[in-house]
Write a protein that holds these residues in place. Structure first.
Motif, PDB file in Angstrom:
ATOM      1  N   ARG B 143       0.999  -1.278   0.091  1.00 11.94           N
ATOM      2  CA  ARG B 143       0.051  -0.044   0.058  1.00 11.94           C
ATOM      3  C   ARG B 143       0.790   1.340  -0.025  1.00 11.94           C
ATOM      4  N   GLY B 144       0.268   2.521  -0.319  1.00 12.52           N
ATOM      5  CA  GLY B 144       1.220   3.462  -0.333  1.00 12.52           C
ATOM      6  C   GLY B 144       1.740   3.543  -1.534  1.00 12.52           C
ATOM      7  N   ASP B 145       2.974   4.300  -1.600  1.00 10.42           N
ATOM      8  CA  ASP B 145       3.867   4.375  -2.888  1.00 10.42           C
ATOM      9  C   ASP B 145       4.400   3.090  -3.285  1.00 10.42           C
ATOM     10  N   VAL B 146       4.538   3.119  -4.673  1.00 11.23           N
ATOM     11  CA  VAL B 146       5.195   1.648  -5.255  1.00 11.23           C
ATOM     12  C   VAL B 146       6.384   2.124  -6.110  1.00 11.23           C
ATOM     13  N   VAL B 147       7.447   1.804  -5.704  1.00 11.49           N
ATOM     14  CA  VAL B 147       8.664   1.872  -6.599  1.00 11.49           C
ATOM     15  C   VAL B 147       9.097   0.644  -7.267  1.00 11.49           C
ATOM     16  N   VAL B 148       8.996   0.590  -8.546  1.00  6.02           N
ATOM     17  CA  VAL B 148       9.368  -0.566  -9.425  1.00  6.02           C
ATOM     18  C   VAL B 148      10.846   0.007 -10.103  1.00  6.02           C
ATOM     19  N   VAL B 149      11.596  -1.084  -9.984  1.00  2.00           N
ATOM     20  CA  VAL B 149      13.090  -0.933 -10.197  1.00  2.00           C
ATOM     21  C   VAL B 149      13.313  -1.728 -11.193  1.00  2.00           C
ATOM     22  N   ALA B 150      13.752  -2.027 -12.567  1.00  2.00           N
ATOM     23  CA  ALA B 150      14.053  -2.768 -13.558  1.00  2.00           C
ATOM     24  C   ALA B 150      15.439  -2.561 -14.154  1.00  2.00           C
ATOM     25  N   GLY B 151      16.133  -3.831 -14.360  1.00  2.00           N
ATOM     26  CA  GLY B 151      17.310  -3.753 -15.117  1.00  2.00           C
ATOM     27  C   GLY B 151      17.087  -4.559 -16.337  1.00  2.00           C
ATOM     28  N   GLY B 152      17.190  -3.822 -17.505  1.00  2.00           N
ATOM     29  CA  GLY B 152      17.318  -4.697 -18.897  1.00  2.00           C
ATOM     30  C   GLY B 152      15.851  -5.296 -19.013  1.00  2.00           C
ATOM     31  N   ILE B 153      15.739  -6.279 -19.441  1.00  2.00           N
ATOM     32  CA  ILE B 153      14.728  -7.222 -19.744  1.00  2.00           C
ATOM     33  C   ILE B 153      13.901  -7.546 -18.183  1.00  2.00           C
ATOM     34  N   GLY B 154      14.560  -7.317 -17.211  1.00  2.00           N
ATOM     35  CA  GLY B 154      13.884  -7.389 -16.043  1.00  2.00           C
ATOM     36  C   GLY B 154      12.628  -6.635 -15.740  1.00  2.00           C
ATOM     37  N   LEU B 155      12.362  -5.691 -16.996  1.00  2.00           N
ATOM     38  CA  LEU B 155      11.200  -4.781 -16.871  1.00  2.00           C
ATOM     39  C   LEU B 155       9.928  -5.925 -17.290  1.00  2.00           C
ATOM     40  N   ALA B 156      10.282  -7.200 -17.870  1.00  2.00           N
ATOM     41  CA  ALA B 156       9.330  -7.720 -18.439  1.00  2.00           C
ATOM     42  C   ALA B 156       8.310  -8.324 -17.641  1.00  2.00           C
ATOM     43  N   PRO B 157       8.681  -8.924 -16.317  1.00  2.00           N
ATOM     44  CA  PRO B 157       7.580  -9.320 -15.524  1.00  2.00           C
ATOM     45  C   PRO B 157       7.116  -7.938 -14.594  1.00  2.00           C
ATOM     46  N   LEU B 158       7.545  -6.784 -14.899  1.00  2.00           N
ATOM     47  CA  LEU B 158       7.094  -5.757 -13.969  1.00  2.00           C
ATOM     48  C   LEU B 158       5.993  -4.981 -14.686  1.00  2.00           C
ATOM     49  N   ARG B 159       5.967  -5.266 -16.113  1.00  2.00           N
ATOM     50  CA  ARG B 159       5.254  -4.248 -17.161  1.00  2.00           C
ATOM     51  C   ARG B 159       3.666  -4.632 -16.608  1.00  2.00           C
ATOM     52  N   GLY B 160       3.195  -5.884 -16.676  1.00  2.00           N
ATOM     53  CA  GLY B 160       1.845  -5.840 -16.083  1.00  2.00           C
ATOM     54  C   GLY B 160       1.525  -5.224 -14.767  1.00  2.00           C
ATOM     55  N   ALA B 161       2.457  -5.558 -13.842  1.00  2.00           N
ATOM     56  CA  ALA B 161       2.431  -4.683 -12.613  1.00  2.00           C
ATOM     57  C   ALA B 161       1.996  -3.517 -12.902  1.00  2.00           C
ATOM     58  N   VAL B 162       2.906  -2.699 -13.456  1.00  2.00           N
ATOM     59  CA  VAL B 162       2.863  -1.167 -13.647  1.00  2.00           C
ATOM     60  C   VAL B 162       1.527  -0.994 -14.279  1.00  2.00           C
ATOM     61  N   TYR B 163       0.798  -1.669 -15.002  1.00  2.00           N
ATOM     62  CA  TYR B 163      -0.260  -1.349 -15.772  1.00  2.00           C
ATOM     63  C   TYR B 163      -1.496  -1.552 -14.728  1.00  2.00           C
ATOM     64  N   GLU B 164      -1.389  -2.407 -13.834  1.00  2.00           N
ATOM     65  CA  GLU B 164      -2.245  -2.670 -12.896  1.00  2.00           C
ATOM     66  C   GLU B 164      -2.226  -1.482 -11.617  1.00  2.00           C
ATOM     67  N   LEU B 165      -0.957  -1.285 -11.346  1.00  2.00           N
ATOM     68  CA  LEU B 165      -0.937  -0.359 -10.230  1.00  2.00           C
ATOM     69  C   LEU B 165      -1.448   1.341 -10.720  1.00  2.00           C
ATOM     70  N   LEU B 166      -1.205   1.519 -12.019  1.00  2.00           N
ATOM     71  CA  LEU B 166      -1.759   2.625 -12.569  1.00  2.00           C
ATOM     72  C   LEU B 166      -3.202   2.525 -12.835  1.00  2.00           C
ATOM     73  N   ALA B 167      -3.717   1.875 -12.924  1.00  2.00           N
ATOM     74  CA  ALA B 167      -5.406   1.549 -13.200  1.00  2.00           C
ATOM     75  C   ALA B 167      -6.005   1.763 -11.625  1.00  2.00           C
ATOM     76  N   ARG B 168      -5.262   1.117 -10.695  1.00  2.00           N
ATOM     77  CA  ARG B 168      -5.754   1.375  -9.348  1.00  2.00           C
ATOM     78  C   ARG B 168      -5.476   2.752  -8.536  1.00  2.00           C
ATOM     79  N   ARG B 169      -4.408   3.300  -9.152  1.00  2.00           N
ATOM     80  CA  ARG B 169      -3.981   4.792  -8.554  1.00  2.00           C
ATOM     81  C   ARG B 169      -5.114   5.699  -8.160  1.00  2.00           C
ATOM     82  N   SER B 170      -6.116   5.553  -9.232  1.00  2.00           N
ATOM     83  CA  SER B 170      -7.114   6.582  -9.237  1.00  2.00           C
ATOM     84  C   SER B 170      -7.767   6.440  -7.575  1.00  2.00           C
ATOM     85  N   HIS B 171      -8.029   5.269  -7.084  1.00  2.00           N
ATOM     86  CA  HIS B 171      -8.672   5.136  -5.923  1.00  2.00           C
ATOM     87  C   HIS B 171      -7.669   4.824  -4.673  1.00  2.00           C
ATOM     88  N   ASP B 172      -6.347   4.368  -5.280  1.00  2.00           N
ATOM     89  CA  ASP B 172      -5.647   4.020  -3.955  1.00  2.00           C
ATOM     90  C   ASP B 172      -4.886   5.312  -3.435  1.00  2.00           C
TER      91      ASP B 172
END
Lengths: 384, 311
Positions: B143-172
């Motif tokens: 909860r609260g702020d979320v920091v996503v840190v990716a190196g290279g292709i490490g962004l791949a498993p985080l991409r879906g998470a960022v979209y989910e987090l942004l979709a929830r940001r309006s009410h979170d």
């Protein structure tokens, strides 16, 4: 298991037990002498068992001796464990044929003829319990292992003559067996003759024994069994101190002993092949000349460089790190992963190591110098 | 494909109608589109040949089969809420991944999964300060702020998470900070997504280890942009994926800013050949990463294992 209902049979009675199991449709497997060692094989009667054979085992040493007496189970485990019967070295998982742009899959049936494992030792029952946790009782059961395991009828042969490499008494897995069998045999060869005390561990065990001529075991017979097991426990001199062992190894990952063991270790993987609980496997796909795709699973070893391959190279590039992985897995992280020790004290890895590395000795060396750190280890490493 | 298709089944074999028990048989998916991310990274969009696509949570992975070649563990790079196809972003580093990267539209790819732990985003909706267990370690929920840190292709498993987090940001109401590091500008993946996330309100920083002509952005390791990122360490959760050395230094930078190690989640990687805790290849100390990972809290033994890698 209560001994009150124990029965007594002789060698003909054991013959009859094997015959009844065969008539019931079981694939009767038991210890046979093959290639100079006691190995699992097909048995149709006592004549196929290692009658009159004895063994001598030591680190890096295994020698059978035929003395021609009438003992059937007067030897300790050989290199072949029952693992191979339930979890074969290779297993086809599926094949697929191309049909235009589509694929049609087929999978091998898991309808196996039920096995009767005759003459399994108590440490081997313990090993099957360890394998069960990995291949049957985890989140995803292996249908092939489960089918073979659940169908198996087990006749355990309690140990009267341990080898110098045995340490089941340290691991709590022998020389007697209390659970996990259908029938349990204890061989008596005293002044009153050559017989077997038989204890029943299941309903189907009782049914099989009912089809065989037997006598009630007398108090003297039960005392004979007790003496056999007590003598076997006394004769088991090798020991592994398991008190706090998992934590001991976990906090000694930088101990210099790993490098010292690696000076002797050939990374051949013999220990993992003979180990009755080592379960690692590789999955490989092949394509036949007709274009059929097959996926096969085969035993793997953590001593193989490819075992830890990750884009660019192996994670465990040194023999030291691979020996450490094997030993810490067996005695420490197995507890974290599966809630049990990965070692049952059968001693196979000691006897079949070509250079005689003895895990009980390695663990004791680390215990005696707990906290020692190899030169060059990263400073400030936290103990866990 | 029709199950009653007239293909002879060899003796002793049967078709996998009861595939539920046959965990190692892949389900055929078809490549519906492919996108070149960098010179050696390709994103494949997959749709099942029959039935509906699998449900999954961001951070989980699938075993992908290049038929006739072999199988590899690949993170799911799309978002579960996306109605689009299932996406996997593959780097060409070996025989199987080379075949996957070479797959053309219309080709079949085998999919098994999803496997493993996820980033644990589900707790965001709860808005209750409970505890939950991830990888055997109890830690505060996300909860609260979320920091996503990716190196290279490490962004791949985080991409879906960022979209989910942004979709929830309006009410979170929490902030979303994304820090991405790449070896050089040509190795930056998901460039379009990075711009979209900025438009959607995320604070996105991109840095490269080595600059190139035309690059006007930041040069330096990902930890250098992390130092300037805006988040409140006392109410932040970090999701980190990249090479182990990058995750180690990122975790150190985050704890130096006052973050609780239990609120730093890392995604770990090892050889994987089954996904169902049978094959033993994905062991990392006490963990079987296909079962206990790949996402684990950077606390206790995990921090310890990342501090002194195997050798």
């Amino acid at each position: 298991m209560e001994t009150a209902d124990a029965r007594l049979i002789d060698a003909q009675g054991l013959d009859a037990v094997i015959a009844v199991l065969g008539e019931l449709g079981y694939d009767t497997r038991g210890p046979v002498v093959r290639d100079g060692a006691v190995m699992p094989g097909t048995v149709t009667g006592v004549v196929d068992l290692p009658v009159g054979y004895h063994d001598e085992q030591a680190p890096g040493h295994y020698q059978l001796e035929y003395r021609g007496d009438n003992t059937v189970f007067a030897w300790a485990v050989g290199p072949g464990s029952w693992k191979a019967e339930l979890f074969p070295p290779t297993q086809e998982l599926w094949r697929a044929t191309r049909d235009g742009g589509d694929l049609t899959f087929s999978e091998p049936d898991a309808d196996y003829r039920p096995l009767a494992l005759i003459g399994a030792r108590p440490c081997e029952l313990a090993a099957l319990d360890v394998l069960d946790r990995v291949l049957r009782d985890g989140g995803t059961p292996d249908p092939h292992y489960r089918a073979r395991r659940d169908g198996a009828f087990i006749v355990v042969a309690e140990c009267g003559v341990p080898a110098a490499t045995c340490f089941c008494t340290s691991m709590g897995t022998g020389p007697g067996a209390d659970v996990g069998f259908d029938l349990a045999l204890t061989e008596l060869d005293d002044g009153a003759g050559h017989r077997f005390v038989v204890r029943v561990g299941s309903e189907r065990g009782a049914e099989v024994l009912a089809g065989v001529s037997s006598l009630p075991a007398s108090p003297a017979n039960l005392e004979g069994r007790r003496q056999v097991l007590a003598a076997a426990a006394d004769a088991t001199t090798r020991q592994l101190s398991v008190d706090g062992l998992g934590a001991l190894l976990a906090r000694n990952l930088d101990h210099p002993r790993w490098d010292e063991a690696a000076q002797r270790c050939l990374a051949c993987g013999n220990c993992t092949l003979v180990c009755p609980t080592c379960f690692c496997s590789d999955v490989r796909d092949t394509t036949t000349l007709t274009g059929e795709i097959r996926r096969q699973r085969s035993w793997a070893s953590c001593f193989d460089l490819d075992h830890s391959y990750l884009h660019g190279g192996p994670v465990r590039a040194t023999t030291s790190s691979r020996y450490r992985q094997w030993l810490t897995h067996k005695l420490s992280t197995w507890w974290d992963q599966f809630g049990t020790s990965g070692c049952v004290g059968c001693g196979r890895c000691i006897a079949w190591c070509p250079v005689g590395i003895d895990l009980t000795e390695e663990a004791a060396a680390i215990r005696s110098t707990d906290g020692a750190v190899r030169p060059g280890a990263a400073p400030g490493r936290v103990s866990s | 494909m029709p199950a009653d298709q007239g293909v002879a089944v060899p003796t002793g074999l049967r078709r996998g109608k009861d595939r539920g028990t046959r965990a190692l048989t892949p389900v055929p998916y078809r490549v519906v589109s492919r996108r070149r991310e960098t010179d050696d990274v390709t994103t494949l969009s997959l749709a099942p040949v029959a039935g509906v696509a699998m449900a999954f949570r961001p951070g989980q992975f699938n075993m992908l089969t290049a038929f006739g070649v072999g199988e590899a563990a690949i993170s799911i790079s799309s978002a579960p809420s996306s109605s689009g196809p299932l996406e996997h972003t593959v780097r060409d580093v070996g025989t199987v991944t080379h075949s996957l990267c070479a797959a053309r539209v219309g080709d079949l790819v085998g999919v098994r999964g999803p496997f493993g732990t996820d980033w644990g985003l589900a707790e965001v909706d709860d808005q209750v300060d409970t505890l939950h267990t991830l990888g055997g370690t109890t830690h505060a929920h996300l909860r609260g702020d979320v920091v996503v840190v990716a190196g290279g292709i490490g962004l791949a498993p985080l991409r879906g998470a960022v979209y989910e987090l942004l979709a929830r940001r309006s009410h979170d109401g929490g902030g979303v900070v994304v820090c991405v590091g790449a070896r050089d500008p040509s190795q930056i993946v998901f460039r379009d997504d990075l711009e979209e996330w900025t438009r959607a309100g995320a604070e996105v920083s991109v840095t490269v280890d080595v600059s190139a002509p035309g690059w006007t952005g930041h040069v330096g390791l990902v930890t250098s942009v992390l130092g300037d990122a805006h988040f409140d360490p006392s109410r932040t959760t970090a999701l980190v994926c990249g090479p182990e050395i990058m995750m180690r230094f990122t975790a150190r930078a985050l704890t130096d800013r006052g973050m609780d190690p239990g609120r730093i989640r890392v995604s770990l990687e090892r050889n994987m050949q089954c996904g169902v805790a049978w094959c033993g290849h994905c062991q990392l100390g006490p963990f079987l990463l296909c079962r206990d990972g790949p996402v684990l809290p950077y606390a206790g033994i995990v921090a310890h294992l990342l501090t002194e890698p195997e050798r």
